[in-house]
Design an enzyme around this catalytic site. Sequence first.
Site, PDB file in Angstrom:
ATOM      1  N   HIS A 208       0.797  -1.231   0.000  1.00 36.54           N
ATOM      2  CA  HIS A 208       0.000   0.000   0.000  1.00 36.54           C
ATOM      3  C   HIS A 208       0.822   1.270   0.000  1.00 36.54           C
ATOM      4  CE1 HIS A 208       0.955  -0.235   4.306  1.00 36.54           C
ATOM      5  NE2 HIS A 208       0.752   1.065   4.328  1.00 36.54           N
TER       6      HIS A 208
HETATM    7  C1  UD1 Z   1      -1.594   5.946   5.436  1.00 35.64           C
HETATM    8  C2  UD1 Z   1      -0.229   6.461   5.889  1.00 35.64           C
HETATM    9  C3  UD1 Z   1       0.812   5.368   5.737  1.00 35.64           C
HETATM   10  C4  UD1 Z   1       0.375   4.104   6.449  1.00 35.64           C
HETATM   11  C5  UD1 Z   1      -1.026   3.695   6.009  1.00 35.64           C
HETATM   12  C6  UD1 Z   1      -1.499   2.549   6.842  1.00 35.64           C
HETATM   13  C7  UD1 Z   1       0.107   8.846   5.505  1.00 35.64           C
HETATM   14  C8  UD1 Z   1       0.858   9.843   4.721  1.00 35.64           C
HETATM   15  N1  UD1 Z   1       0.205   7.585   5.085  1.00 35.64           N
HETATM   16  O1  UD1 Z   1      -1.492   5.662   4.064  1.00 35.64           O
HETATM   17  O2  UD1 Z   1       2.032   5.795   6.313  1.00 35.64           O
HETATM   18  O3  UD1 Z   1       1.286   3.083   6.154  1.00 35.64           O
HETATM   19  O4  UD1 Z   1      -1.925   4.793   6.191  1.00 35.64           O
HETATM   20  O5  UD1 Z   1      -2.448   1.782   6.195  1.00 35.64           O
HETATM   21  O6  UD1 Z   1      -0.542   9.191   6.459  1.00 35.64           O
HETATM   22  N2  UD1 Z   1      -8.980   4.779   1.783  1.00 35.64           N
HETATM   23  C9  UD1 Z   1     -10.228   4.182   1.711  1.00 35.64           C
HETATM   24  N3  UD1 Z   1     -10.726   3.656   2.869  1.00 35.64           N
HETATM   25  C10 UD1 Z   1     -10.082   3.724   4.063  1.00 35.64           C
HETATM   26  C11 UD1 Z   1      -8.804   4.326   4.099  1.00 35.64           C
HETATM   27  C12 UD1 Z   1      -8.276   4.863   2.949  1.00 35.64           C
HETATM   28  O7  UD1 Z   1     -10.857   4.111   0.664  1.00 35.64           O
HETATM   29  O8  UD1 Z   1     -10.605   3.244   5.080  1.00 35.64           O
HETATM   30  C13 UD1 Z   1      -8.449   5.397   0.559  1.00 35.64           C
HETATM   31  C14 UD1 Z   1      -8.499   6.923   0.682  1.00 35.64           C
HETATM   32  O9  UD1 Z   1      -9.722   7.431   0.246  1.00 35.64           O
HETATM   33  C15 UD1 Z   1      -7.359   7.356  -0.193  1.00 35.64           C
HETATM   34  C16 UD1 Z   1      -6.370   6.170  -0.116  1.00 35.64           C
HETATM   35  O10 UD1 Z   1      -7.072   5.070   0.410  1.00 35.64           O
HETATM   36  O11 UD1 Z   1      -7.781   7.484  -1.511  1.00 35.64           O
HETATM   37  C17 UD1 Z   1      -5.164   6.485   0.717  1.00 35.64           C
HETATM   38  O12 UD1 Z   1      -5.535   6.778   2.059  1.00 35.64           O
HETATM   39  P1  UD1 Z   1      -4.621   7.713   2.987  1.00 35.64           P
HETATM   40  O13 UD1 Z   1      -5.159   7.703   4.356  1.00 35.64           O
HETATM   41  O14 UD1 Z   1      -4.381   9.018   2.336  1.00 35.64           O
HETATM   42  O15 UD1 Z   1      -3.199   7.000   2.960  1.00 35.64           O
HETATM   43  P2  UD1 Z   1      -2.776   5.477   3.163  1.00 35.64           P
HETATM   44  O16 UD1 Z   1      -2.292   4.945   1.875  1.00 35.64           O
HETATM   45  O17 UD1 Z   1      -3.846   4.731   3.850  1.00 35.64           O
HETATM   46  N1  UDP Z   2      -3.287  -5.273   9.162  1.00 34.10           N
HETATM   47  C1  UDP Z   2      -4.518  -5.873   9.360  1.00 34.10           C
HETATM   48  N2  UDP Z   2      -5.230  -6.259   8.254  1.00 34.10           N
HETATM   49  C2  UDP Z   2      -4.765  -6.103   6.989  1.00 34.10           C
HETATM   50  C3  UDP Z   2      -3.483  -5.514   6.814  1.00 34.10           C
HETATM   51  C4  UDP Z   2      -2.776  -5.090   7.926  1.00 34.10           C
HETATM   52  O1  UDP Z   2      -4.955  -6.053  10.495  1.00 34.10           O
HETATM   53  O2  UDP Z   2      -5.475  -6.463   6.051  1.00 34.10           O
HETATM   54  C5  UDP Z   2      -2.543  -4.821  10.350  1.00 34.10           C
HETATM   55  C6  UDP Z   2      -1.150  -5.384  10.460  1.00 34.10           C
HETATM   56  O3  UDP Z   2      -1.181  -6.672  11.028  1.00 34.10           O
HETATM   57  C7  UDP Z   2      -0.466  -4.345  11.323  1.00 34.10           C
HETATM   58  C8  UDP Z   2      -1.106  -3.050  10.870  1.00 34.10           C
HETATM   59  O4  UDP Z   2      -2.345  -3.422  10.262  1.00 34.10           O
HETATM   60  O5  UDP Z   2      -0.750  -4.552  12.686  1.00 34.10           O
HETATM   61  C9  UDP Z   2      -0.191  -2.403   9.882  1.00 34.10           C
HETATM   62  O6  UDP Z   2      -0.860  -1.484   9.130  1.00 34.10           O
HETATM   63  P1  UDP Z   2      -0.422  -1.032   7.679  1.00 34.10           P
HETATM   64  O7  UDP Z   2       0.345  -2.091   6.992  1.00 34.10           O
HETATM   65  O8  UDP Z   2      -1.638  -0.531   7.043  1.00 34.10           O
HETATM   66  O9  UDP Z   2       0.474   0.249   7.992  1.00 34.10           O
HETATM   67  P2  UDP Z   2       2.019   0.518   8.242  1.00 34.10           P
HETATM   68  O10 UDP Z   2       2.467  -0.340   9.360  1.00 34.10           O
HETATM   69  O11 UDP Z   2       2.731   0.279   6.955  1.00 34.10           O
HETATM   70  O12 UDP Z   2       2.067   1.977   8.563  1.00 34.10           O
END
Ligand code: UD1
Ligand code: UDP
Length: 358
Positions: A208
């Site tokens: 992601h």
């Molecule tokens: C964010 C964090 C990243 C972290 C990740 C964990 C920042 C800059 N990035 O990235 O460090 O690793 O979370 O998962 O804060 N979206 C949905 N549904 C949701 C959540 C997100 O559709 O429940 C979509 C949003 O609409 C957006 C995209 O996913 O289009 C990205 O979401 P965003 O929260 O901006 O960043 P992440 O990639 O989730």
């Molecule tokens: N995780 C989860 N379900 C998923 C993917 C990740 O419960 O489908 C959990 C994972 O085990 C960990 C946390 O989410 O505890 C990590 O989140 P993510 O990979 O989104 O973010 P990052 O650690 O890269 O910021």
Amino acid sequence: MRKVVTIVGARPQFVKASALSRAFLRSGMEEILVHTGQHFDDNMADIFFRQMEIPQPAYNLEIHSLPHGAMTGRMIEETEKVLLKEKPGVVVVYGDTNSTLAGALAAAKMHIPVAHVEAGLRSFNMEMPEEINRILTDRISSFLFCPTETAVENLKKEGFSNFPARVFNIGDVMYDVALHYSEKSSLKSHIISDLKLSGKPFILATLHRQENTDSKERLEEICNALNQLSHEYPIVLPLHPRTRKVLAESRIVLDFAPIDPVGYFDMIELMKNCAFVLTDSGGVQKEAFFFKKHCLVARDETEWTELVDLGYNFLVGADENAILTASQLVSGLNLSFSENPYGTGNAAEKISDILRSI
Ligand code: UD1
Ligand code: UDP
């Protein structure tokens, strides 16, 4: 200190907050949870509150799906309003997301001490939004809770001994969480039988990070590798909504069906039962190790360097050949995963004790 405001917003922060919320409750502290709303789908947010018994947020700011500046700016504005009302003694932030930086900035400008959990981590790649967020958050925090000695060293090299902030190596809260839920997840999750994977070696993958999803070349290389591997192993890829959107818009085709994001219990069971992990996640790199699995890290560098140095994890970048070669390598390895650089599983307790005593 009795009153704490905790800022969460993204999936990894819900996981981490579960440990500290329990510790705050045990020590009689009042915790006000603020959910910025950054993650909002049920399987990215609410499921963690339900499964992990995290207290319901007192505030949900409902700020999401915006560019970095707009998201962070709106979060600062709304968090400031909450802090004016709640007047906490300290604000706790986790990790390196936009919610982390916004919470820290809002608090620091109001002269409320910030406690940063997962301080001192560095990938040294300033193009990552996470690197910017973590460096700035560290600089304006008063309590820097580092998960490893490497993180403490990073802060020393950046001159933190000249700043008034207090630096602690308390271990990794994610290790607390993994230990706490390991048994419960076996009882609660049926994902292995639901996916008909009992007794079958499979690969668990997550993908992601912006550096991979926003580059068609990188995403294509990783997906090509997964497609190749899918002829040998079942692939379980719980797909982040960001990646699902990008794949739908691109011409990249997967030869297997990804699944929707799963809850923490399912994730832990997938980790325990897989052959190995491929991920660009920060948290999943460590969880693979907690459950004694090798992890191929689909990034060019990692802030969790210890696991690479110990020979458990492998940096494979977004390089199809490197992923395939490393997959062969880890399939034949038989390491004991005996060294643990992440503490003893009581990081949350230590943080809570320190904050209570100030
Ligand atoms: C964010 C964090 C990243 C972290 C990740 C964990 C920042 C800059 N990035 O990235 O460090 O690793 O979370 O998962 O804060 N979206 C949905 N549904 C949701 C959540 C997100 O559709 O429940 C979509 C949003 O609409 C957006 C995209 O996913 O289009 C990205 O979401 P965003 O929260 O901006 O960043 P992440 O990639 O989730
Ligand atoms: N995780 C989860 N379900 C998923 C993917 C990740 O419960 O489908 C959990 C994972 O085990 C960990 C946390 O989410 O505890 C990590 O989140 P993510 O990979 O989104 O973010 P990052 O650690 O890269 O910021």
